[in-house]
Design an enzyme around this catalytic site. Structure first.
Site, PDB file in Angstrom:
ATOM      1  N   LYS A 284      12.470  46.617 119.779  1.00 14.93           N
ATOM      2  CA  LYS A 284      12.389  48.074 119.770  1.00 14.93           C
ATOM      3  C   LYS A 284      13.441  48.673 118.849  1.00 14.93           C
ATOM      4  CE  LYS A 284      13.927  47.712 124.581  1.00 14.93           C
ATOM      5  NZ  LYS A 284      13.423  47.770 125.913  1.00 14.93           N
TER       6      LYS A 284
ATOM      7  N   LYS B  24      24.518  42.026 118.517  1.00 15.37           N
ATOM      8  CA  LYS B  24      24.575  43.476 118.749  1.00 15.37           C
ATOM      9  C   LYS B  24      25.881  44.074 118.259  1.00 15.37           C
ATOM     10  CE  LYS B  24      21.387  44.638 122.446  1.00 15.37           C
ATOM     11  NZ  LYS B  24      21.269  45.377 123.722  1.00 15.37           N
TER      12      LYS B  24
ATOM     13  N   LYS C 231      12.478  38.419 115.608  1.00 18.46           N
ATOM     14  CA  LYS C 231      11.896  38.839 116.880  1.00 18.46           C
ATOM     15  C   LYS C 231      11.340  40.264 116.790  1.00 18.46           C
ATOM     16  CE  LYS C 231      14.453  40.303 120.402  1.00 18.46           C
ATOM     17  NZ  LYS C 231      15.255  40.512 121.617  1.00 18.46           N
TER      18      LYS C 231
HETATM   19  P1  AMP Z   1      14.802  44.059 126.474  1.00 16.93           P
HETATM   20  O1  AMP Z   1      13.822  44.987 125.890  1.00 16.93           O
HETATM   21  O2  AMP Z   1      15.728  43.460 125.439  1.00 16.93           O
HETATM   22  O3  AMP Z   1      15.492  44.581 127.689  1.00 16.93           O
HETATM   23  O4  AMP Z   1      13.951  42.797 126.966  1.00 16.93           O
HETATM   24  C1  AMP Z   1      13.230  42.831 128.170  1.00 16.93           C
HETATM   25  C2  AMP Z   1      12.445  41.566 128.379  1.00 16.93           C
HETATM   26  O5  AMP Z   1      11.464  41.420 127.348  1.00 16.93           O
HETATM   27  C3  AMP Z   1      13.304  40.287 128.333  1.00 16.93           C
HETATM   28  O6  AMP Z   1      12.774  39.374 129.283  1.00 16.93           O
HETATM   29  C4  AMP Z   1      13.093  39.789 126.951  1.00 16.93           C
HETATM   30  O7  AMP Z   1      13.271  38.394 126.857  1.00 16.93           O
HETATM   31  C5  AMP Z   1      11.630  40.173 126.697  1.00 16.93           C
HETATM   32  N1  AMP Z   1      11.380  40.362 125.276  1.00 16.93           N
HETATM   33  C6  AMP Z   1      11.908  41.304 124.458  1.00 16.93           C
HETATM   34  N2  AMP Z   1      11.457  41.184 123.187  1.00 16.93           N
HETATM   35  C7  AMP Z   1      10.613  40.119 123.205  1.00 16.93           C
HETATM   36  C8  AMP Z   1       9.812  39.468 122.212  1.00 16.93           C
HETATM   37  N3  AMP Z   1       9.792  39.896 120.949  1.00 16.93           N
HETATM   38  N4  AMP Z   1       9.058  38.413 122.598  1.00 16.93           N
HETATM   39  C9  AMP Z   1       9.057  37.976 123.874  1.00 16.93           C
HETATM   40  N5  AMP Z   1       9.791  38.544 124.863  1.00 16.93           N
HETATM   41  C10 AMP Z   1      10.565  39.593 124.536  1.00 16.93           C
END
Ligand code: AMP
Ligand code: TRP
Length: 341
Positions: A204, A118, A201
Site C-alpha cells: 500500500k 522502513k 512486494k
Molecule cells: P500490513 O498491510 O503490512 O499490515 O500486512 C497485513 C497482512 O497482509 C500481513 O499478514 C502481511 O504479511 C500480508 N501482506 C501484505 N502485503 C502482502 C503481499 N504483497 N502479499 C502477501 N501478503 C501480504
C-alpha cells in the site's frame, strides 16, 4: 485461561495505515476467513498502535481503522464467529508489550529487516516505537496464548522473534507459560508482487497506484491495472517449471490461482501455450468478480460508522475475558504485587 497443552487459537493483525491491497486480501484476510470456518477460536485485530510507529494523520487513522473493519466483514469475517478487535481497545496488548521490551534484546531488534526497510538510511530519526514494534507484535499474539498466526511471508521474521520472546520468558521465569506460536504461511499468495515489478512486494505504500490492486478499486480500474501489468513476451508455459526466472508471469498466475482456489498446475493446464493478451482479460474478469462484491459491501458498511464502532466494542469485551487473566498471571509470574482488595 489456557495452560499447556495450549488449545488451538488463531490470531492475526493488519495495520490501518491505508487502503487494503489484493496482497492483504490473498495473503491474509482470505485465509483468516478460511480459518474461521475450521475448528479454531479466531481473533483478528486492527493494529492501530502499530500504525502510529510512522506518522498517521489522526482523521485518516480513524477513517482507515473503520474501513479496515469494514474490509474484514465484507470479506467474510463474521463478528459472531471471530473476535474482531481494534488493538487500542484492549490495553493488555501494550501492558504485555512493556514486559516483552524487557525480555527481548536490542540485538534481536537490530536484525529485523522490516525495521531496516522502513527506517531506511535515516534510522537515527525513526521512532523508538518502530524499533521495538516486534515486541508489541509478540504481545498481540501471546496475550491470547495464540498458537497459530496466519500471515504473509514478510512477517516470518517477526514470528520467529515472537517464538524467541516466549522461549526466553519461559526460560527466565522457569515456567511453561507462553506457547511457542506456529506461523501459518501457506497457499500461492503468501507474497503477491507488484504489478509493475515482479521482484517487489505489492504494497500500500508503493508510490505507483498501478503497482497494486486496491479492494476499493472499481471494475474499470482493476481491468486497466491488469492490462498494464508488466509481463514478458512469451506465451504461458504448461508446467510450473516453465515460469522459472519469469517473476511477472509467476505473479499473475499465482494471483489467478489464489483468486480461483485452484492449484497453479490447473491454471497452467488451462492457459499453457496462450498469450498474456488472452490471459489478462480472464484474470481481470476473475479479479472483478471477487473484489467488486467486497468493495460494494465495504461502502455499505462505511455508511454506518456507529455500527462498526459497536462491533469493535463488542469484540473488545470478548477479548478482555481472555487477556485480563493472562496479564494478571504474567504480572504475578514476574513478581509484581497485586492491588489489595
Ligand atoms: P500490513 O498491510 O503490512 O499490515 O500486512 C497485513 C497482512 O497482509 C500481513 O499478514 C502481511 O504479511 C500480508 N501482506 C501484505 N502485503 C502482502 C503481499 N504483497 N502479499 C502477501 N501478503 C501480504
Ligand atoms: N506486523 C504486521 C504487519 O506489518 C501486523 C501485525 C501486528 C500482526 N501484530 C500482529 C500480524 C500479530 C500478525 C500477528 O503486517
Amino acid at each position: 485461561m489456557t495452560y499447556p497443552p495450549f488449545t488451538p487459537r488463531v490470531f492475526s493483525g493488519i495495520q490501518p495505515s491505508g487502503g487494503l491491497t489484493l496482497g492483504n486480501y490473498l495473503g491474509a484476510i482470505k485465509r483468516f476467513v478460511n480459518m474461521q470456518n475450521a475448528d479454531f477460536e479466531t481473533i483478528y485485530c486492527i493494529v492501530d498502535l502499530h500504525a502510529i510507529t510512522v506518522w498517521q494523520n489522526p482523521k485518516e487513522l480513524t477513517h482507515n481503522t473503520r474501513e479496515l473493519c469494514a474490509g474484514f466483514i465484507a470479506s467474510g469475517l463474521d463478528p459472531k464467529k471471530s473476535i474482531l478487535i481494534n488493538q487500542s481497545h484492549v490495553p493488555e496488548h501494550t501492558q504485555l508489550a512493556w514486559v516483552f521490551n524487557c525480555i527481548a534484546r536490542v540485538g534481536w531488534m537490530q536484525r529485523m529487516t522490516q525495521f531496516k526497510d522502513k527506517a531506511g538510511k535515516n534510522a537515527q530519526k525513526a521512532s523508538l516505537g518502530l524499533f521495538c514494534y516486534p515486541a508489541l507484535m509478540a504481545a498481540d499474539i501471546l496475550i491470547y496464548h495464540a498458537t497459530h498466526v496466519p500471515v504473509g511471508e514478510d512477517q516470518k521474521q517477526h514470528l520467529e522473534l515472537t517464538r524467541d520472546i516466549a522461549i526466553k520468558f519461559n526460560h527466565d521465569y522457569k515456567i511453561d507459560f507462553f506457547p511457542i506460536t506456529e506461523p501459518v504461511i501457506e497457499g500461492t499468495a503468501t507474497k503477491v508482487m507488484s504489478l509493475r515489478d515482479g521482484t517487489k512486494k505489492m504494497s500500500k505504500s508503493d508510490p505507483s497506484d498501478l503497482s497494486r490492486i486496491n479492494l476499493t478499486d472499481d471494475a474499470e480500474t482493476i481491468a486497466k491495472k491488469i492490462r498494464k501489468a508488466k509481463t514478458d513476451s512469451d506465451a504461458l508455459p504448461s508446467e510450473p517449471a516453465g515460469m522459472k526466472d519469469r517473476p511477472e508471469a509467476q505473479n499473475l498466475v499465482n494471483i489467478y490461482s489464489a483468486l480461483s482456489d485452484q492449484p497453479v498446475e490447473t491454471v497452467l493446464r488451462d492457459f499453457g501455450g496462450r498469450q498474456f493478451s488472452d490471459f489478462k482479460p480472464a484474470l481481470s474478469e476473475l479479479a472483478v468478480s471477487v473484489i467488486s462484491p467486497i468493495s460494494k459491501e465495504m461502502t455499505n458498511l462505511m455508511s454506518d460508522s456507529a455500527e462498526i464502532d459497536r462491533i469493535l466494542t463488542y469484540g473488545a469485551e470478548q477479548a478482555r475475558e481472555i487477556t485480563e487473566p493472562i496479564m494478571k498471571k504474567t504480572y504475578e509470574i514476574t513478581g509484581m504485587i497485586a492491588r489489595a482488595r
